[in-house]
Design an enzyme around this catalytic site. Structure first.
Site, PDB file in Angstrom:
ATOM      1  N   LYS A  78      35.138  42.077  40.931  1.00  0.00           N
ATOM      2  CA  LYS A  78      36.010  43.156  40.453  1.00  0.00           C
ATOM      3  C   LYS A  78      36.291  44.111  41.612  1.00  0.00           C
ATOM      4  CE  LYS A  78      36.259  46.600  36.684  1.00  0.00           C
ATOM      5  NZ  LYS A  78      35.574  47.175  35.512  1.00  0.00           N
ATOM      6  N   SER A 158      38.486  47.393  31.119  1.00  0.00           N
ATOM      7  CA  SER A 158      39.143  47.385  32.405  1.00  0.00           C
ATOM      8  C   SER A 158      38.921  46.105  33.211  1.00  0.00           C
ATOM      9  CB  SER A 158      38.679  48.582  33.248  1.00  0.00           C
ATOM     10  OG  SER A 158      37.310  48.467  33.565  1.00  0.00           O
ATOM     11  N   SER A 182      34.153  47.998  29.055  1.00  0.00           N
ATOM     12  CA  SER A 182      34.977  47.211  29.978  1.00  0.00           C
ATOM     13  C   SER A 182      34.444  45.838  30.365  1.00  0.00           C
ATOM     14  CB  SER A 182      35.217  47.997  31.258  1.00  0.00           C
ATOM     15  OG  SER A 182      36.259  48.896  31.059  1.00  0.00           O
TER      16      SER A 182
END
Ligand code: GLN
Length: 490
Positions: A78, A158, A182
């Site tokens: 990420k 997210s 998330s």
């Protein structure tokens, strides 16, 4: 080489150890898959050369009998984790082309254990969002589509890039972070497994901060066992993060497959919310039946302050964000837009660099922390947070874990909630409580809705009891026998 990309992490590690294939072959197959999947917009930076270099080094270590627990396994990262010498943006223009001179602790532990980096994954800007649409790079597209439709769906957020890339077999697993859901909500929207460990299990050092008292790293993976393997490498004490816990990390993979007989599972009645699709309720009932069959005892519990969790979260998280994001002033990192004087340079830089959702959070956060409103909003939210943690404490005197849905719906269409922030925030209704209380939570794919879209169940555990979640997650995974994969359109 699609056979290599469809392996689980566990199977790939075995194949590497048996020398059925090399890390170079495995990594090449994933590099090709990443390249072919550009329409998903899951990666914001591909690092194929670095990946092949790391794979070659892994092959040398395997040949020398020095393989680490993740030796040769290609992963996605990420883009909230700082990676030394590799651009890290948090998917915000304000970081621009920021290239960290240091590596986050979590990623350095993955490399220590032999993993290979395929590149950096898309996310909601600064991890603020539930649909990936706040990313400066544009949204990730969910590899899943409703049956008979080619409408583009959100992979959740997210960590949408992490979830989409695991679901589409672009990587064997991915790092993610979870401040209010998330990891778990994108996992539920993409038919993958995600675990947010107890606050303090994974070091936050080198992870771009959103709300420091809530942020936690964790993996998104293809199976419960893969998630356990990844979390083991990601966890552990780090003196560079004062909230990192100095306690031993259990051998998480050994909990998967363990009997769950006799465990008491709480069903919180407050998680039965208005307008929840009947399919979600039905899935929850199925989960209850599966755990009963596995020998668990089901107990109804009450978490009476649940209804205050979302408002409290959307005060505490923006408050911390407004403070954390003060550092992006055009002086030290990334973007700078020159003004006539220092103040104007700050203003112009922040106006140009932050996206609309980030600005909204900074405004809310600054407001709730301001003199005159601090007690009414921020202090009140902290009191609610304490009550929510107390609710869980009481429940865990009676039960070993809780079972709930992960999200109130399946993946929704890109653009569907984009102009209604409150509708978007409602997505986090089942996940934020866990962050407010610092507890571990896991999402496991458990079925599909009438459109053939994946749905997830959430397990919530006692602080530091990820082990029980892995055992229960394994039991649900086995009973659900979720084998569906998105039909390839990209
Ligand atoms: N969707 C939540 C938010 O927008 C949670 C995000 C997260 O966990 N990083 O704040």
């Amino acid at each position: 080489m699609s056979a290599l990309t469809s392996l689980t992490l566990k199977a790939a590690l075995k194949g590497l150890a048996d020398k059925s294939f090399s890390s170079l072959e495995l990594t090449r197959a994933h590099v090709d898959a990443v390249e072919a999947a550009r329409p998903l917009n899951a990666f914001v930076l591909e690092t194929p050369e670095k990946a092949l270099e790391m794979a070659a080094a892994a092959d040398r270590r395997i040949a020398a009998g020095e393989a680490g627990p993740l030796e040769g396994a290609p992963l996605g990262i990420k883009d909230l984790f700082c990676t030394e010498g590799v651009r890290t943006t948090a998917c915000s223009d304000i970081l621009g082309n920021f290239v960290p001179t240091y590596e986050s602790t979590v990623t350095s532990q993955l490399w220590r254990d032999g993993a290979v980096m395929l590149g950096k994954l898309n996310l909601d800007q600064f991890a603020m969002g539930s649909s990936n649409e706040t990313s400066a790079f544009g949204p990730v597209v969910n590899p899943w589509r409703a049956e008979g439709s080619n409408r583009q769906l959100t992979p959740g957020g997210s960590s949408g890039g992490s979830a989409a890339s695991v679901a589409a077999d672009l990587c064997l697993g991915a790092t993610a972070t979870d401040t209010g859901g998330s990891i778990r909500q994108p996992a539920a929207f993409t038919g993958t497994v995600g675990i947010k460990p107890t606050y303090g299990r994974c070091s936050r050092w080198g992870v771009v901060a959103f709300a420091s008292s809530l942020d936690q790293a964790g993996p998104i993976a293809k199976t419960v066992e893969d998630a356990a393997i990844l979390l083991k490498s990601m966890s552990g004490h780090d003196p560079k993060d004062s909230t990192s816990l100095d306690i031993e990390v259990p051998d998480y993979p050994s909990f998967v497959g363990k009997s769950v007989k006799g465990l008491k599972i709480g069903i919180p009645k407050e998680y039965r919310v208005d307008n929840m699709p009947p399919e979600i309720e039905a899935l929850w009932q199925k989960g209850i039946a599966w755990l009963k069959e596995a020998g668990c005892e089901i107990v109804e519990v009450s978490l009476p302050h649940t209804k205050y969790a979302l408002p409290a979260y959307y005060i505490v998280a923006p408050a911390e964000a407004s403070s954390n994001l003060a550092r992006y002033d055009g002086m030290r990192f990334g973007l700078r837009v020159e003004g006539a004087n220092l103040t104007e340079t700050y203003e112009k830089t922040r106006a140009a660099g932050f996206g609309a959702e980030v600005k909204r959070r900074i405004l809310i956060g600054t407001y709730v922390l301001s003199h005159g409103y601090y007690d009414a909003y921020y202090v009140k939210a902290l009191k609610v947070r304490r009550r929510i943690a107390d609710d869980f404490d009481q429940a865990f005197q009676k039960v070993d874990a809780l079972l709930t849905p992960t999200a109130p719906s399946a993946a929704f269409g890109l653009g569907e909630n984009a102009d209604d922030p409150v509708a978007m925030y409602l997505n986090d209704i089942f996940t934020v409580t866990v962050n407010l209380a610092g507890l571990p939570g896991m999402s496991i794919p458990a079925g599909v809705d009438h459109n053939g879209l994946p749905l997830g169940l959430q397990l919530i555990g006692r602080a530091l009891d990820e082990g029980t979640l892995f055992s229960l997650g394994g039991a649900i995974e086995k009973a659900a026998d979720f084998k569906a994969k998105p039909a390839k359109w990209w």
